[in-house]
Design an enzyme around this catalytic site. Structure first.
Site, mmCIF file in Angstrom:
data_model
loop_
_atom_site.group_PDB
_atom_site.id
_atom_site.type_symbol
_atom_site.label_atom_id
_atom_site.label_comp_id
_atom_site.label_asym_id
_atom_site.label_seq_id
_atom_site.Cartn_x
_atom_site.Cartn_y
_atom_site.Cartn_z
ATOM 1 N N TYR A 11 0.865 -1.181 0.000
ATOM 2 C CA TYR A 11 0.000 0.000 0.000
ATOM 3 C C TYR A 11 0.900 1.228 0.000
ATOM 4 C CZ TYR A 11 -3.933 3.005 1.624
ATOM 5 O OH TYR A 11 -4.905 3.964 1.764
ATOM 6 N N LYS B 120 -1.094 -1.128 -4.226
ATOM 7 C CA LYS B 120 -2.224 -0.200 -4.146
ATOM 8 C C LYS B 120 -1.595 1.175 -4.157
ATOM 9 C CE LYS B 120 -6.203 1.008 -1.223
ATOM 10 N NZ LYS B 120 -5.949 2.425 -0.984
HETATM 11 O O1 MN9 Z 1 -8.073 4.340 -0.466
HETATM 12 C C1 MN9 Z 1 -8.770 6.539 -0.517
HETATM 13 N N1 MN9 Z 1 -7.890 7.264 0.307
HETATM 14 C C2 MN9 Z 1 -8.217 7.475 1.582
HETATM 15 C C3 MN9 Z 1 -8.087 5.330 -1.053
HETATM 16 O O2 MN9 Z 1 -9.216 7.069 2.046
HETATM 17 C C4 MN9 Z 1 -7.277 8.248 2.417
HETATM 18 C C5 MN9 Z 1 -9.352 7.352 -1.690
HETATM 19 O O3 MN9 Z 1 -10.468 6.649 -2.112
HETATM 20 C C6 MN9 Z 1 -9.720 8.783 -1.314
HETATM 21 O O4 MN9 Z 1 -10.526 8.784 -0.179
HETATM 22 C C7 MN9 Z 1 -10.484 9.489 -2.420
HETATM 23 C C8 MN9 Z 1 -10.769 10.948 -2.091
HETATM 24 O O5 MN9 Z 1 -9.579 11.696 -2.132
HETATM 25 O O6 MN9 Z 1 -9.783 9.404 -3.605
#
Ligand code: MN9
Length: 295
Positions: free
Chosen positions: A136, A164
């Protein structure tokens, strides 16, 4: 595109009861709903699940609830990352027992761990399981930025399944996919899904797919069909929603939209702030304008 790991996965949110405990029943309802709405898989106990605000018992029970509700229908990737290698290994072994298809881990954080220490952490996790593992990469939060050299080192372990990739460095994403076409690379910023796919990502894992699986599905399917006009149009609509989501706290906002869909999540854990009236109003507006017409 990777044969086994591709498409749109929801980084599941964590529903709570009125008194702040994890609501496993509601989580199972959400899993079934997202399967019905066409998602390809789940990322459990990630940032979006407020993983670092959950106890280890809660993290384990959440995974068990998800694999039970999923019943082998979609892929389940369990995030096992934490600051301690021993704890991450415990989560990994549990994930294997609980029936996850793969694990994933953020690099250890807070202390300034050296690159060697980070490589060791990942090798220790991979050495403790037969499951595939996705690194990740989320430099904004973890403070560690994956490099091609570190990835080469980790790729010596055949359990490494991919990355990821939650970063806007899409040049690096493209370089990773070019060096390792056999790996699956996940786009991590939902607002860049179309760009990430174009750079070579096999799919997207994201928080906003909990509340707008339809739009993400349309971006991905249009991309596969080679319909660039549709890809751009659906991504633009998604981003009108994401702009408001980001302005009012991502997790609280995603949960607020799910409330509009009839789910009961009871907000976010402190110190995250609950949704206020202004945010609720703006979210309702984009929900009606962009999400509902795409259902
Ligand atoms: O897992 C997510 N990141 C976080 C990925 O939750 C910190 C994204 O889906 C973001 O929430 C999204 C909004 O910036 O892209």
């Amino acid at each position: 595109m990777n044969e086994q790991y591709h498409g749109i996965y929801a980084a599941l949110v964590t529903p709570y009861t009125g008194d702040g405990k994890v609501n496993y029943d509601e989580l199972q309802k959400l899993v079934c709903h997202l399967i019905d709405q066409g998602l390809d898989g789940f990322y459990v106990n990630g940032s979006t699940a407020e993983a670092f605000l959950l106890s280890s018992e809660e993290r384990e029970k959440i995974l068990e609830a998800v694999t039970e509700a999923n019943a082998g229908r979609r892929k389940v990737i369990c995030h096992v990352g934490t600051i301690s290698t021993d704890e991450a290994i415990r989560y990994t072994r549990h994930a294997e027992k609980a029936g996850a298809d793969a694990v994933s881990a953020i690099s250890p954080f807070y202390y300034k761990f050296s690159t060697r220490e980070i490589i060791r952490y990942y090798n220790d996790i991979m050495g403790s399981t037969a499951l595939p593992m996705f690194v990740y990469n989320f430099p904004n939060f973890s403070g560690f930025s994956l490099t091609p050299e570190v990835l080469e080192e980790l790729a010596k372990n055949t359990n490494l399944a991919g990355v990821k990739f939650t970063s806007s460095d899409l040049f690096l994403l493209e370089q990773i996919k070019t060096a390792h076409p056999e790996m699956a690379v996940w786009n991590g910023f939902d607002e860049m899904l179309a760009s990430g796919l174009t750079a070579g990502a096999d799919g997207g894992i994201g928080s906003t797919y909990n509340c707008m699986p339809w739009l993400a599905r349309k971006v991905f399917d249009a991309f596969v069909a080679g319909d660039l006009t549709q890809v751009q149009d659906k991504q633009r609509q998604m981003n009108q929603v994401i702009k408001v989501i980001c302005a009012h706290g991502v997790f609280a906002s995603v949960k607020e939209i799910l409330e509009m869909e009839g789910f009961h999540l009871n907000g976010v854990r402190r110190p995250f702030t609950p949704m206020d009236e202004a945010g609720r109003k703006e979210l309702r507006q984009v929900y009606e304008q962009y999400i509902l017409p795409n259902r």
